[in-house]
Design a protein around this motif. Sequence first.
Motif, short mmCIF file in Angstrom:
data_model
loop_
_atom_site.label_atom_id
_atom_site.label_comp_id
_atom_site.label_asym_id
_atom_site.label_seq_id
_atom_site.Cartn_x
_atom_site.Cartn_y
_atom_site.Cartn_z
N SER A 20 -7.00 8.75 4.33
CA SER A 20 -6.13 7.58 4.29
C SER A 20 -6.43 6.72 5.50
CB SER A 20 -4.66 7.99 4.32
OG SER A 20 -4.27 8.30 5.63
N THR A 74 0.82 -1.21 0.00
CA THR A 74 0.00 0.00 0.00
C THR A 74 0.86 1.27 0.00
OG1 THR A 74 -1.59 -1.23 1.35
CG2 THR A 74 -1.98 1.12 1.12
N TYR A 75 2.02 1.22 0.64
CA TYR A 75 2.72 2.47 0.89
C TYR A 75 4.14 2.58 0.34
CZ TYR A 75 -1.13 3.14 4.16
OH TYR A 75 -2.38 3.26 4.71
N GLU A 118 -4.29 3.87 -2.97
CA GLU A 118 -4.18 4.65 -1.73
C GLU A 118 -3.91 6.12 -2.06
OE1 GLU A 118 -4.91 4.04 1.22
OE2 GLU A 118 -3.95 5.65 2.34
#
Length: 585
Positions: free
Chosen positions: A350, A226-227, A340
Amino acid sequence: MTESNPLLAPTGLPRFSAIRPEHVEPAIDAILADYQAGIDAMLASDAPRSYASVMAVAERLDDRLSRAWSPVGHLHGVKDSDALRKAYAAAQEKIVEFNTALGQNRALYAAVKAVADAPDFAALPRAARTSVEHELRDFVLSGVALEEPARSRYREISNELAKLSTEFEEAVLDATDAWSEHVADAATLAGVPESGLAVLRAYAQEKDLDGWLVTLKQPSVQAVLTYADDRALRARLYRAYGTRASEQSDEGRYDNSERIERIVALRHEAAQLLGFASAAEESLATKMAPSADAVIAFLRDFVAKARPMAERDLAELRAFASSELGIETLEPWDVAYASEKLRMRTYALSEEELKPYFPLPAVIDGLFAVVERVLGVGFRPREDVEVWHPDARYYDLVDTSGRVFAGAYVDLYARTGKRGGAWMDVCTTRMRTDDGLQLPVAYLTCNFAPPTATTPSLLTHDDVVTLFHEFGHGLHHMLTEVEVAGVSGIGGVEWDAVELPSQFMENFAWQREGLDLIARHWQTGERLPEALFERMQAARNFQSGLFLVRQLEFGLFDFLLHHRYDPARARARWRSSRRCGARPR
Ligand SMILES: [Zn+2]
């Protein structure tokens, strides 16, 4: 042995701290021997066949096995070890063999049929009648009506399938633990928020390493995919996760390919022995849906309706990734990452912004408050009940008069040796026994990020929904008023109906009144601000088209694989389909 083997305790909750792998096989051997002797004695008796003389006897024998086997299966799921895994596999093989033989015991089948055919059957309570009807149905499904040699062949298949399933699960667990990537340089993990870094740091510390350890456990996969800005790292992790236990990883050491083919072929053969067109049709014999064709038609119709939305979602994501993130070709390992960023851009929302409002202790208090308010049911922690790990808790469920009517074990943090995902399982079932009323007890298991040295466990909103979902299953089991084991709690409920209470409970995690009880900022104690709540509602259907077609693909894949089975094409079908995997969720 009865005194020294905790699995043979006649009553009470499992003595988790006393259970050792070496207790498993002797206990199961002894119980299965007693079980067989009990059935034989009942069949030899010339008492008239009645619910009390046949069904109630069988139910009690079966409950004794369940009460010993349930904690073993549970420990295998939440606190596994090599020794326990071996003991579990060996005992499971014996139980499956025993159950298969019992299911093929024609004298027992005849005895149950005599109960159903007796003149007073119609006067039995509904729960008792349904339990008998299910039993007769299951006898047919377990091959009792088959003639030799089909009957023996059916038994062989059942035993081999049980063994293959265990091996399959073990291979996935081993492959998950086998892969990791040590990161010494913080720059490699740029983009990953502090909560994700803390998880990766904890994995490193477990292995006495400095820095961070990227693993295939859920919290790690979720944080990195996701990041992490490092696209190559995301790609490596995605490939490793998606090829676990396949011929494409670990030099094929945990490869499940042959097992999958064997399982599908054996399921098809077994279904045909019973007179079903396919394993899919056989599976529907105990479900609400009328036929495999009806299921496939329903899913295809659903796909036709959802596909335009999914295509819009994907086009939007591709355009955003290209113009804003410089990702020309959106790959599977970019989807969660780009989503995201797009979610942030569109809703300025978020998961990280929401997490501080969902510290686990407050969420649990809120969940209990919701249940108390809606159902009049209280959760009272018990300190005197043995558990398997310091993270696990036991609760009594009490009604408004303070009467204890059920219990729940709750174990919520991810850790090594614990199977991933979230689930509810049965410890005991509400039923009438020789010692009075046995209360229903459930296991509620999740894999949330554990607390760190400085922060409590902070849940994503997805996690909160999952928690409510599993408690829905638990409440379904624990709030039963039925005293016939076969149809008590979640017993005997069709699989395609069993998700109703769990999905119902999810709604409370989306409503303002529910969230006011659940959400509490872990530092300020503040409730979820209205603006954040509104953005959360607006974002609720973000990319739901993509999510839905992914779920539909799982369902269609499963039905087509099992319904349109063709040995020559089976391999090609699941191999080609596996490439379509989307983000893990
Ligand atoms: Zn569920």
